[in-house]
Design a protein around this motif. Structure first.
Motif, short mmCIF file in Angstrom:
data_model
loop_
_atom_site.label_atom_id
_atom_site.label_comp_id
_atom_site.label_asym_id
_atom_site.label_seq_id
_atom_site.Cartn_x
_atom_site.Cartn_y
_atom_site.Cartn_z
N THR A 9 -10.49 9.49 4.86
CA THR A 9 -10.73 8.17 5.43
C THR A 9 -10.58 7.12 4.34
O THR A 9 -11.24 7.20 3.30
CB THR A 9 -12.14 8.09 6.05
OG1 THR A 9 -12.23 9.06 7.09
CG2 THR A 9 -12.42 6.71 6.61
N TRP A 10 -9.72 6.16 4.60
CA TRP A 10 -9.47 5.04 3.71
C TRP A 10 -10.06 3.80 4.37
O TRP A 10 -9.72 3.47 5.50
CB TRP A 10 -7.97 4.85 3.51
CG TRP A 10 -7.29 6.00 2.83
CD1 TRP A 10 -6.98 7.22 3.37
CD2 TRP A 10 -6.81 6.03 1.49
NE1 TRP A 10 -6.35 8.01 2.45
CE2 TRP A 10 -6.22 7.29 1.27
CE3 TRP A 10 -6.82 5.11 0.45
CZ2 TRP A 10 -5.64 7.66 0.07
CZ3 TRP A 10 -6.23 5.47 -0.76
CH2 TRP A 10 -5.66 6.74 -0.95
N ALA A 11 -10.98 3.12 3.70
CA ALA A 11 -11.64 1.95 4.27
C ALA A 11 -11.04 0.67 3.70
O ALA A 11 -10.69 0.60 2.51
CB ALA A 11 -13.14 1.98 3.97
N ILE A 12 -10.91 -0.34 4.56
CA ILE A 12 -10.42 -1.64 4.11
C ILE A 12 -11.40 -2.23 3.11
O ILE A 12 -12.61 -2.22 3.31
CB ILE A 12 -10.26 -2.60 5.30
CG1 ILE A 12 -9.12 -2.15 6.21
CG2 ILE A 12 -10.01 -4.04 4.81
CD1 ILE A 12 -8.94 -3.02 7.45
N ASP A 13 -10.86 -2.72 2.01
CA ASP A 13 -11.63 -3.45 1.02
C ASP A 13 -11.48 -4.93 1.33
O ASP A 13 -10.45 -5.53 1.01
CB ASP A 13 -11.12 -3.13 -0.38
CG ASP A 13 -11.82 -3.92 -1.47
OD1 ASP A 13 -12.60 -4.84 -1.16
OD2 ASP A 13 -11.55 -3.63 -2.66
N PRO A 14 -12.47 -5.56 1.99
CA PRO A 14 -12.31 -6.95 2.41
C PRO A 14 -12.19 -7.94 1.25
O PRO A 14 -11.63 -9.02 1.40
CB PRO A 14 -13.55 -7.23 3.26
CG PRO A 14 -14.53 -6.19 2.87
CD PRO A 14 -13.75 -5.00 2.38
N THR A 15 -12.68 -7.55 0.08
CA THR A 15 -12.59 -8.41 -1.09
C THR A 15 -11.15 -8.55 -1.56
O THR A 15 -10.78 -9.57 -2.14
CB THR A 15 -13.45 -7.85 -2.24
OG1 THR A 15 -14.78 -7.70 -1.75
CG2 THR A 15 -13.45 -8.75 -3.44
N HIS A 16 -10.34 -7.54 -1.30
CA HIS A 16 -8.95 -7.53 -1.75
C HIS A 16 -7.97 -7.49 -0.59
O HIS A 16 -6.85 -7.00 -0.74
CB HIS A 16 -8.73 -6.34 -2.70
CG HIS A 16 -9.55 -6.44 -3.94
ND1 HIS A 16 -10.68 -5.68 -4.14
CD2 HIS A 16 -9.43 -7.24 -5.03
CE1 HIS A 16 -11.21 -5.99 -5.30
NE2 HIS A 16 -10.48 -6.93 -5.86
#
Length: 182
Positions: free
Chosen positions: A13-20
């Motif tokens: 599972t790859w989670a979105i990094d909202p900071t980037h």
């Protein structure tokens, strides 16, 4: 997703990094220019199976919209547009991935204001990086064009001499960095 495109992506599972990451949009304004905006509160995952199959899910808090104009942003949150009080989130759920050269196309269902329509995202895979001590990260850019009226955003703001204040076509542009979860 069983293509060469995902061979560099480790199963998991790859989670979105909202900071980037940026989930942005543009729409025609006064028939001669474009207004651009983005959402600042979103989350999502890309799941890669051991067999290479993939799925993606994204949730966008529509009240996090910003066009750098408080008056316009307030109006966009009302029932004229997103109706954020009744429909606080827009969602995307993938239904299929297809190879497109070294990149891919993602089909899915996009829901705004409780209305779900099929959309197709053209996705550029930017690669995988070992990261900075927290594990691997991967990058993607994606675009699609939707018609706001298809999602029940039917406000008309005609101009006195013809045309409209806002266009019907919305270009969605995503620049997403995802991090492999342990």
């Amino acid at each position: 997703m069983t293509t060469g495109t995902t061979n560099a992506l480790t199963a998991g599972t790859w989670a979105i990094d909202p900071t980037h990451s940026t989930l942005g949009f543009s729409v025609r304004h006064l028939m001669v220019s474009k207004v651009r905006g983005r959402f600042t509160d979103f989350s999502g995952t890309l799941v890669i199976g051991a067999d290479g199959a993939a799925s993606a899910d994204v949730e966008i808090r529509v009240d996090s919209i910003t066009t750098d104009n408080e008056q316009r942003d307030g109006h966009l949150r009302t029932a004229d547009f997103f109706h954020a009080e009744e429909f606080p989130a827009a969602t995307f759920k993938s239904t299929g991935f297809r190879v497109n050269g070294g990149d891919f196309v993602v089909d899915g269902e996009f829901t705004i204001r409780g209305v779900t329509k099929p959309v197709t995202l053209d996705v550029e895979f930017l690669g995988v990086n070992p990261g900075m001590g927290q594990g691997p990260v991967a990058g993607f850019e994606a675009k699609t064009v939707i018609n706001r009226r298809d999602f029940g955003i039917t406000i008309d703001m005609p101009l006195p001499d013809g045309g409209a204040v806002i266009g019907d076509k919305i270009t969605l542009s995503l620049e997403v960095e995802v991090a492999l979860q342990s």
